[in-house]
Design an enzyme around this catalytic site. Structure first.
Site, PDB file in Angstrom:
ATOM      1  CB  CYS A  71      -5.865 -29.827  30.169  1.00 40.57           C
ATOM      2  SG  CYS A  71      -5.234 -29.910  28.500  1.00 40.57           S
ATOM      3  CB  CYS A  77      -6.204 -25.941  24.351  1.00 35.77           C
ATOM      4  SG  CYS A  77      -7.634 -26.719  23.608  1.00 35.77           S
ATOM      5  CB  CYS A  80     -10.665 -24.935  28.795  1.00 34.29           C
ATOM      6  SG  CYS A  80     -11.157 -26.638  28.797  1.00 34.29           S
ATOM      7  CB  CYS A 163      -9.598 -33.212  25.387  1.00 31.60           C
ATOM      8  SG  CYS A 163     -10.786 -32.079  26.096  1.00 31.60           S
ATOM      9  CE1 TYR A 326     -34.836 -19.677  16.439  1.00 29.30           C
ATOM     10  CE2 TYR A 326     -36.523 -19.585  18.136  1.00 29.30           C
ATOM     11  CZ  TYR A 326     -35.802 -18.976  17.136  1.00 29.30           C
ATOM     12  OH  TYR A 326     -36.043 -17.647  16.836  1.00 29.30           O
ATOM     13  CG  ASP A 419     -32.912 -24.483  23.065  1.00 26.72           C
ATOM     14  OD1 ASP A 419     -32.071 -23.614  23.348  1.00 26.72           O
ATOM     15  OD2 ASP A 419     -32.663 -25.707  23.110  1.00 26.72           O
ATOM     16  CB  CYS A 446     -26.985 -21.154  24.338  1.00 23.57           C
ATOM     17  SG  CYS A 446     -27.363 -20.568  22.693  1.00 23.57           S
TER      18      CYS A 446
END
Ligand code: SAH
Length: 509
Positions: A71, A77, A80, A163, A326, A419, A446
């Site tokens: 990109c 941006c 990323c 994108c 969750y 989670d 995460c």
């Protein structure tokens, strides 16, 4: 070093946000877009006593891990962070990030982690994987409507409808919306003034079904949206609909009213402009209806691997009682339900639970039940109600069935899956899990820092870490998902007796 100083820096490490780290005479510099192994020229933009932040001016000698970004806006941006790093090196970085947190925050020994850690699950498609994108709309200096992505840490729009992390049809959809706005002078939202109409477009694509969703977030109140319907809000709606529905796969066009002046993108409700209010997609064999407001994993290919691992770790034989905390729209719950006796899902967002119940129904799954509420409140409540609390840790023998009859559910669990969002599990929840003493806990995370903190607590309270594996859901970004399996420690009565005898100085001979 001081602000505006420039220096040659050898990049020797990677920071948590993917930035390159190097030292100049013992002074540490964090340099965005520099890749480990690079020799760069950098200019200090912020100097603290022992460390500073610098801007990458020039790559003097590129690292073997440096690649050409796909990109042209990769540096500007905010989407990323590490597109200039080879994908293999990205995976290694993420593996080390998880490992580092488990050692430092979790307190696990390196040789123990060597035994329980499995290699990171990489993606075969590190580009074009996202099924969801949210594009902000604005106006350029000439007064034309524009869309793209926010630059890192700002609300400046970088104009780009293409994108490479998303699907190519996004561009076609956005060009239609922009063209329509130009033709009918439909104003984009002005964040500073709170004026204009079109704020964001949420685009979703079902990779397996080819179904497309367009949801326009508009600057009108929900009362007005209810009164005027979606078609009363969008001027010349019929033309926009005609052009969007010419795209193959278009399934759902909706409008979400939002007059908030903060960073929240979506409104609290949505109105259907054309088609249905949702799209459908599959993860494995399970079919999910996804509405504009529900959380759904953005990388379906990797999600299937992630949930597959959770299922493998849970190792269900068929009769187990499983709690999925969750649970969102019931994604993991329904994935597990086919192999379990009964699954209970808990989630704080009521609409998500609505979706979860409907998803159970459309898949013919009858052994899953869902509750709205905070996991840390719902679980303890059911544990106490079911009478398990009075029976101590061995309450298991008295079993779920009679408890089930008492309270409509079971305080017992064979497997608990969690989670949680980035902040991890609430302490009250972890304490209840320990009291409920399931054989297994499967932790999907995460954020490996909070994972490590929570694993430490569980391992200090009767659990043992058996397996851990990272799964890359966010190629070109710095986040990483991790799955961990914990097993209840078994206290072998025989060994206990032997130990006691040893202590008393007894021996068989
Ligand atoms: N397991 C789901 C969702 C994971 S995201 C999936 O894989 O799709 C985490 C979810 O936790 C979100 O849906 C969020 O709304 C929910 N959540 C956040 N805090 C919570 C809490 N205290 N109790 C229950 N759910 C919560």
């Amino acid at each position: 070093m001081q602000k505006n100083d420039t220096a040659q820096v050898e990049i020797t490490d990677i920071g948590v946000n993917g930035e390159g780290i190097g030292k100049v005479d013992g002074y540490t510099l964090f340099i965005k877009d520099a890749v480990i192994g690079d020799l760069v020229e950098a200019k200090v933009i912020k100097a603290k006593k022992n460390y500073g932040y610098a801007r990458l001016m020039r790559v003097i000698r590129p690292s073997e891990y440096r690649v050409e970004p796909k990109c042209p806006y990769a540096r500007k941006c905010g989407g990323c962070q590490i597109q200039e790093m080879s994908y293999e090196r990205q995976l290694q970085f993420k593996e080390q990030k998880v490992r580092g947190n488990l050692e430092r925050i979790g307190g696990f020994a390196p040789d123990f982690l060597d035994r329980v850690t499995e290699p990171i699950v990489g993606s075969e498609h590190p580009f074009g994987y996202r099924n969801k994108a949210q594009f902000p709309f604005g106006t350029d200096k000439e007064g034309n409507p524009v869309t793209g992505f926010y630059a890192g840490r700002t609300h400046d729009i970088i104009v780009n409808t293409d994108c490479p992390l998303g699907v190519s049809v996004n561009r076609e959809i956005l060009e239609i919306i922009l063209d329509y706005m130009r033709k009918y002078h439909v104003p984009a939202y002005n964040e500073k003034e709170g004026t204009g109409l079109i704020r964001h477009a949420l685009l979703r694509y079902g990779f397996r079904t080819g179904e497309i969703m367009v949801c326009l977030v508009v600057n009108v109140s929900s009362e007005k949206a209810m009164r005027d319907n979606a078609s009363g809000i969008i001027p010349h709606a019929e033309e926009l609909i005609r052009r969007l529905t010419a795209i193959k796969g278009m399934t759902s066009i909706t409008v979400s009213p939002n007059t908030r002046r903060d960073n929240v993108i979506m409104g609290d409700s949505y109105e259907v402009l054309w088609g249905q209010g949702y799209i459908t997609d599959y993860i494995g064999e399970v079919r999910y209806q996804i509405s504009p407001l529900s959380f759904y994993q953005v990388n379906p290919e990797q999600t299937e691997k992630l949930y597959g691992l959770a299922l493998e770790y849970a190792d269900l034989k068929g009769g187990e009682t499983v709690w999925d905390l969750y649970c969102g729209i019931g994604t993991i719950s329904l994935f597990l339900a086919k192999k379990a006796g009964k699954v209970y899902g808990v989630e704080i967002v009521p609409q998500a639970i609505g979706d979860a119940r409907r998803n159970a129904e459309i898949n013919g799954i009858t052994n899953a039940e869902f509750f709205v509420g905070k996991a840390e409140e719902v679980l303890p409540e059911y544990y106490v109600k079911s009478g398990q609390a009075d029976r101590g840790k061995d309450g298991r023998a008295a079993g779920g069935m009679d408890a089930h009859a008492d309270s409509g559910t079971s305080g017992h669990a064979d497997v608990i899956v969690v989670d949680p969002p980035r902040k991890g599990c609430d302490q009250a929840l972890l304490e209840t899990i320990v009291k409920m003493a399931p054989e297994k806990v499967v932790y999907v995370s995460c954020d490996s820092a909070t994972l490590a903190r929570d694993l430490r607590f569980l391992c200090e309270n009767g659990y043992e870490l058996k397996r851990v594996r990272a799964v890359d859901q966010f190629a070109q970004g710095v986040h990483v998902e991790t799955v961990a399996l914990l097993s209840k420690l078994k206290i072998d009565k025989h060994i206990e007796v032997e130990l006691d005898m040893d202590e008393l100085g007894c021996c068989e001979g």
